[in-house]
Design an enzyme around this catalytic site. Structure first.
Site, mmCIF file in Angstrom:
data_model
loop_
_atom_site.group_PDB
_atom_site.id
_atom_site.type_symbol
_atom_site.label_atom_id
_atom_site.label_comp_id
_atom_site.label_asym_id
_atom_site.label_seq_id
_atom_site.Cartn_x
_atom_site.Cartn_y
_atom_site.Cartn_z
ATOM 1 N N ASP A 2 0.835 -1.206 0.000
ATOM 2 C CA ASP A 2 0.000 0.000 0.000
ATOM 3 C C ASP A 2 0.870 1.257 0.000
ATOM 4 O O ASP A 2 1.988 1.252 0.517
ATOM 5 C CB ASP A 2 -0.902 -0.028 1.250
ATOM 6 C CG ASP A 2 -2.065 0.925 1.125
ATOM 7 O OD1 ASP A 2 -2.305 1.460 0.022
ATOM 8 O OD2 ASP A 2 -2.743 1.150 2.143
ATOM 9 N N GLY B 88 0.157 5.351 -4.460
ATOM 10 C CA GLY B 88 -0.422 6.629 -4.881
ATOM 11 C C GLY B 88 0.141 7.785 -4.070
ATOM 12 O O GLY B 88 0.548 8.815 -4.621
ATOM 13 N N HIS C 151 2.888 3.118 -8.858
ATOM 14 C CA HIS C 151 2.769 1.685 -9.169
ATOM 15 C C HIS C 151 4.018 1.213 -9.928
ATOM 16 O O HIS C 151 4.533 0.130 -9.669
ATOM 17 C CB HIS C 151 1.510 1.412 -9.999
ATOM 18 C CG HIS C 151 0.235 1.785 -9.289
ATOM 19 N ND1 HIS C 151 0.003 1.456 -7.975
ATOM 20 C CD2 HIS C 151 -0.866 2.458 -9.711
ATOM 21 C CE1 HIS C 151 -1.194 1.903 -7.622
ATOM 22 N NE2 HIS C 151 -1.734 2.523 -8.649
ATOM 23 N N ASN D 53 -10.524 -2.900 -6.597
ATOM 24 C CA ASN D 53 -9.672 -1.962 -7.346
ATOM 25 C C ASN D 53 -10.238 -1.582 -8.722
ATOM 26 O O ASN D 53 -9.783 -0.625 -9.345
ATOM 27 C CB ASN D 53 -8.251 -2.516 -7.508
ATOM 28 C CG ASN D 53 -7.438 -2.461 -6.229
ATOM 29 O OD1 ASN D 53 -6.522 -3.248 -6.033
ATOM 30 N ND2 ASN D 53 -7.778 -1.538 -5.330
ATOM 31 N N TRP D 54 -11.283 -2.316 -9.186
ATOM 32 C CA TRP D 54 -11.923 -1.918 -10.455
ATOM 33 C C TRP D 54 -12.564 -0.547 -10.354
ATOM 34 O O TRP D 54 -12.848 0.082 -11.368
ATOM 35 C CB TRP D 54 -12.989 -2.948 -10.857
ATOM 36 C CG TRP D 54 -12.405 -4.267 -11.239
ATOM 37 C CD1 TRP D 54 -12.482 -5.422 -10.528
ATOM 38 C CD2 TRP D 54 -11.644 -4.566 -12.410
ATOM 39 N NE1 TRP D 54 -11.810 -6.425 -11.183
ATOM 40 C CE2 TRP D 54 -11.295 -5.929 -12.349
ATOM 41 C CE3 TRP D 54 -11.223 -3.822 -13.515
ATOM 42 C CZ2 TRP D 54 -10.541 -6.560 -13.333
ATOM 43 C CZ3 TRP D 54 -10.475 -4.454 -14.496
ATOM 44 C CH2 TRP D 54 -10.139 -5.802 -14.404
ATOM 45 N N ARG E 113 -11.252 2.075 -9.420
ATOM 46 C CA ARG E 113 -10.262 3.148 -9.660
ATOM 47 C C ARG E 113 -10.411 3.700 -11.078
ATOM 48 O O ARG E 113 -11.015 3.049 -11.944
ATOM 49 C CB ARG E 113 -8.858 2.589 -9.466
ATOM 50 C CG ARG E 113 -8.651 2.224 -8.019
ATOM 51 C CD ARG E 113 -7.245 1.796 -7.748
ATOM 52 N NE ARG E 113 -7.127 1.583 -6.317
ATOM 53 C CZ ARG E 113 -6.054 1.846 -5.602
ATOM 54 N NH1 ARG E 113 -4.966 2.313 -6.187
ATOM 55 N NH2 ARG E 113 -6.037 1.645 -4.315
ATOM 56 N N SER F 108 -8.295 -5.274 4.467
ATOM 57 C CA SER F 108 -8.688 -5.038 3.075
ATOM 58 C C SER F 108 -9.049 -6.310 2.306
ATOM 59 O O SER F 108 -8.650 -6.465 1.142
ATOM 60 C CB SER F 108 -7.591 -4.265 2.339
ATOM 61 O OG SER F 108 -7.402 -3.016 2.936
#
Ligand code: FPP
Length: 267
Positions: A35, A38, A52, A83-84, A86, A209
């Site tokens: 994590d 970003g 990333h 995560n889709w 995003r 998560s």
């Protein structure tokens, strides 16, 4: 006498940490929630996807260090079903980084006797990603030194749902088994692998998560404020030293003068 020079340069802080590791009590299965990519990029005024890209370097370093240490299974949380949500460009970049990683690293993984495992609903991904995964799985099939699981389109809840569905399908086909922990474990994506011993999470967040919800039952958790792109061998050594200082009781207490609780893990 173990040669530590492949793990750390003599005289460095890394070496001091490596010397504190008891190689007879390593975690068998280490999981990492990678994590902070970003935030790493944003802090430098760069687009999130750069975090990333930089995170792939930390993946490479962590895989190499775990193999050298003698960890049996390393599971990296690369892309969750959540995560889709995003931005499209971020998802697209992540999928491309994964394909690129598999294509570029598979030779090195095989040379180092590292077997790739992919866990999650990865067959629902774009056909180009599925093809890259299938090719990499096939190439590393016979490797034995370490298993690298990459969790892709993964959710711990979906994993349990998928296990239940497969159990029911097998029941309908006459392959009946008792519904117990052993059976459910056999139907999980991680079937045959040890439960998670150590869960590492970077960037300071105190959440699971939806990662390996079943396998995490008796894991030791280690959270670091370090953001994933900055994570290196030293951080992993710190996690292992800290893990080895824990008293893993599995709900029991050590008997006076008896064997340590750690040796009495159920099942
Ligand atoms: C979480 O950071 C990270 C991810 C969702 C993706 C992790 C992917 C990689 C490290 C690269 C590809 C992986 C492999 C195995 C080749 P975040 O974006 O949620 O960070 P933030 O919380 O700071 O926004």
């Amino acid at each position: 006498m173990r040669d530590l020079s492949r793990l750390a340069t003599p005289g460095t802080p890394e070496e001091l940490l490596v010397r504190r590791i008891d190689f007879d009590r390593l975690p068998r299965h280490v999981g990492v929630i990678m994590d902070g990519n970003g935030r790493w990029a944003t802090a430098q005024g760069r687009p999130r996807v750069d975090g990333h890209r930089e995170g792939v370097k930390a993946v490479r370093a962590t895989v190499e260090t775990c193999a050298r240490l003698g960890i049996e299974v390393l599971t990296l949380y690369a892309f969750s079903v959540e995560n889709w949500k995003r931005p499209r460009y971020e998802v697209w970049t992540l999928m491309n980084l994964l394909k690129e990683y598999l294509r570029r690293e598979i030779d090195s993984l095989v040379e180092n006797d590292i077997r790739l495992g992919v866990i999650g609903r990865w067959r629902d991904l774009d056909p180009s990603v599925v093809r890259a995964i299938e090719a990499a799985l096939e190439r590393s099939r016979d490797c034995r030194r370490m298993t690298l699981n990459v969790a892709l389109n993964y959710s711990g809840r979906c994993e349990i749902v998928d296990a239940c569905r497969r159990i029911v399908t097998d029941w309908a086909a006459g392959k009946r088994a008792d519904i117990d922990e052993e059976t459910i474990g056999r139907y999980l994506y991680t079937s045959g692998q040890p439960d998670l011993d150590l869960l590492v999470r970077t960037s300071g967040e105190l959440r699971l998560s939806n990662f390996l919800l079943w396998q995490v039952a008796y894991s030791e958790l280690w959270v670091t404020p370090t953001l994933w792109p900055d994570f290196r061998a030293k951080d992993l050594f710190e996690a292992i030293v800290d893990y080895q200082a824990r008293d893993r009781r599995y709900g029991t207490v050590a008997e006076e003068g008896g064997e340590p609780a750690q040796e009495r893990r159920p099942g």
